[in-house]
Design a protein around this motif. Structure first.
Motif, PDB file in Angstrom:
ATOM      1  N   VAL A  74       0.852  -1.192   0.000  1.00 22.78           N
ATOM      2  CA  VAL A  74       0.000   0.000   0.000  1.00 22.78           C
ATOM      3  C   VAL A  74       0.884   1.238   0.000  1.00 22.78           C
ATOM      4  O   VAL A  74       1.760   1.392   0.854  1.00 22.78           O
ATOM      5  CB  VAL A  74      -0.925   0.035   1.231  1.00 22.78           C
ATOM      6  CG1 VAL A  74      -1.835   1.251   1.180  1.00 22.78           C
ATOM      7  CG2 VAL A  74      -1.745  -1.245   1.311  1.00 22.78           C
ATOM      8  N   SER A  75       0.651   2.094  -0.993  1.00 25.84           N
ATOM      9  CA  SER A  75       1.431   3.327  -1.120  1.00 25.84           C
ATOM     10  C   SER A  75       0.487   4.491  -1.387  1.00 25.84           C
ATOM     11  O   SER A  75      -0.416   4.373  -2.222  1.00 25.84           O
ATOM     12  CB  SER A  75       2.444   3.204  -2.259  1.00 25.84           C
ATOM     13  OG  SER A  75       3.034   4.453  -2.555  1.00 25.84           O
ATOM     14  N   PRO A  76       0.683   5.626  -0.693  1.00 26.57           N
ATOM     15  CA  PRO A  76      -0.183   6.792  -0.922  1.00 26.57           C
ATOM     16  C   PRO A  76      -0.146   7.273  -2.371  1.00 26.57           C
ATOM     17  O   PRO A  76      -1.132   7.795  -2.884  1.00 26.57           O
ATOM     18  CB  PRO A  76       0.401   7.843   0.028  1.00 26.57           C
ATOM     19  CG  PRO A  76       1.124   7.067   1.073  1.00 26.57           C
ATOM     20  CD  PRO A  76       1.679   5.871   0.351  1.00 26.57           C
ATOM     21  N   LYS A  77       0.980   7.056  -3.041  1.00 28.22           N
ATOM     22  CA  LYS A  77       1.136   7.583  -4.394  1.00 28.22           C
ATOM     23  C   LYS A  77       0.524   6.673  -5.465  1.00 28.22           C
ATOM     24  O   LYS A  77      -0.082   7.142  -6.423  1.00 28.22           O
ATOM     25  CB  LYS A  77       2.621   7.804  -4.706  1.00 28.22           C
ATOM     26  CG  LYS A  77       3.259   8.916  -3.863  1.00 28.22           C
ATOM     27  CD  LYS A  77       4.706   9.113  -4.273  1.00 28.22           C
ATOM     28  CE  LYS A  77       5.346  10.242  -3.454  1.00 28.22           C
ATOM     29  NZ  LYS A  77       6.771  10.458  -3.831  1.00 28.22           N
ATOM     30  N   VAL A  78       0.726   5.353  -5.311  1.00 27.66           N
ATOM     31  CA  VAL A  78       0.283   4.428  -6.374  1.00 27.66           C
ATOM     32  C   VAL A  78      -0.902   3.559  -5.961  1.00 27.66           C
ATOM     33  O   VAL A  78      -1.385   2.766  -6.755  1.00 27.66           O
ATOM     34  CB  VAL A  78       1.447   3.525  -6.828  1.00 27.66           C
ATOM     35  CG1 VAL A  78       2.576   4.351  -7.399  1.00 27.66           C
ATOM     36  CG2 VAL A  78       1.949   2.644  -5.687  1.00 27.66           C
ATOM     37  N   GLY A  79      -1.349   3.665  -4.719  1.00 22.98           N
ATOM     38  CA  GLY A  79      -2.471   2.861  -4.273  1.00 22.98           C
ATOM     39  C   GLY A  79      -2.038   1.490  -3.782  1.00 22.98           C
ATOM     40  O   GLY A  79      -0.896   1.294  -3.352  1.00 22.98           O
ATOM     41  N   THR A  80      -2.950   0.530  -3.887  1.00 19.13           N
ATOM     42  CA  THR A  80      -2.693  -0.825  -3.407  1.00 19.13           C
ATOM     43  C   THR A  80      -2.394  -1.733  -4.584  1.00 19.13           C
ATOM     44  O   THR A  80      -3.254  -1.959  -5.446  1.00 19.13           O
ATOM     45  CB  THR A  80      -3.915  -1.366  -2.630  1.00 19.13           C
ATOM     46  OG1 THR A  80      -4.233  -0.459  -1.573  1.00 19.13           O
ATOM     47  CG2 THR A  80      -3.623  -2.731  -2.054  1.00 19.13           C
ATOM     48  N   ARG A  81      -1.182  -2.286  -4.637  1.00 18.91           N
ATOM     49  CA  ARG A  81      -0.770  -3.100  -5.778  1.00 18.91           C
ATOM     50  C   ARG A  81      -0.258  -4.459  -5.328  1.00 18.91           C
ATOM     51  O   ARG A  81       0.314  -4.602  -4.236  1.00 18.91           O
ATOM     52  CB  ARG A  81       0.322  -2.377  -6.593  1.00 18.91           C
ATOM     53  CG  ARG A  81      -0.191  -1.097  -7.241  1.00 18.91           C
ATOM     54  CD  ARG A  81       0.796  -0.521  -8.238  1.00 18.91           C
ATOM     55  NE  ARG A  81       0.221   0.652  -8.904  1.00 18.91           N
ATOM     56  CZ  ARG A  81      -0.555   0.594  -9.966  1.00 18.91           C
ATOM     57  NH1 ARG A  81      -0.832  -0.581 -10.508  1.00 18.91           N
ATOM     58  NH2 ARG A  81      -1.055   1.685 -10.510  1.00 18.91           N
TER      59      ARG A  81
END
Length: 228
Positions: free
Chosen positions: A52-59
């Motif tokens: 989970v990353s604020p920039k790219v979302g959940t991948r």
């Protein structure tokens, strides 16, 4: 929700690098609150299936990043695709540590450890002789193997044994559904038990290798047939 998403990830519905639906979409799809979605996502992230990353979302993370010894991840893989590769992986891993665990159980196991191994062997033999349900026989076999691993008093072996419990249970059940003569299975387990209780480490290791090799030879053809 975490179970459903986990199975979809390990089965390839969401491939490496793929983005999961946004929080509001997951809430609507599953009919749950944002708190539930966040807990599910947190659980999957802890198993290294997603990031989970604020920039790219959940991948979804690459396969190499997954915590493959996690009980849930193993169970999801087995549920999604019980194929030859997974079976080979399970037995390769078991062959790496169960014979050595048997060696250590014979050398370092206490009288109480050996009594427990005896107890689970008697239960397994009785389950076979009484033709009890497959699930009962497989659980008895599982408890026998875990007792051997615990008797090794190697903390890492004990942890691995606990982690792969779901994989051992599934493979054990599949083996019992297509079991050979009960006398053969009992004899293979008895050879392990006798060597451990008799404190013959090298013999115990060889007996466990023989038991696992016989199980592998029975199970692999079944997964090939299932795939075809």
């Amino acid at each position: 929700m975490a179970n459903h998403l986990g199975v979809r990830i390990v089965s390839g519905d969401f491939g490496p690098g793929a983005a999961l639906p946004i929080e509001s979409e997951l809430c609507e799809y599953y009919g749950v609150s944002r708190t539930t979605v966040r807990e599910a996502v947190k659980s999957l992230a802890g198993k290294r299936l997603i990031e989970v990353s604020p920039k790219v979302g959940t991948r979804v993370l690459p396969f190499s990043e997954w915590n493959l010894l996690d009980r849930d991840v193993l169970a999801w893989r087995l549920q999604a695709q019980f194929d030859v590769k997974i079976v080979e992986d399970i037995f390769e891993m078991r062959l790496c540590f169960e014979p050595r665990a048997s060696y250590l159980a014979a050398r370092d196991g206490t009288a109480e450890d050996h009594a427990l191994i005896d107890h689970h062997f008697v239960e397994l033999a009785a389950a076979h002789e009484q033709r009890l349900p497959v699930k009962t026989i497989s659980e008895s076999a599982l408890e026998f193997h875990l007792a051997v691993i615990n008797a090794s008093h190697n903390g890492l072996f004990v942890t691995i044994g606990s982690a792969v419990k779901s994989a051992l249970r599934v493979s054990s059940e599949m083996l019992q559904r297509h079991a050979g003569p009960p006398s053969e299975d009992i004899a293979l387990h008895d050879a392990v038990r006798t060597a451990i209780v008799g404190r013959r480490p090298k013999e115990a290791a060889r007996a466990m290798e023989n038991l696992l090799a016989a199980a592998r030879e029975r199970l692999l053809p079944l997964t090939v047939d299932a795939a075809e």
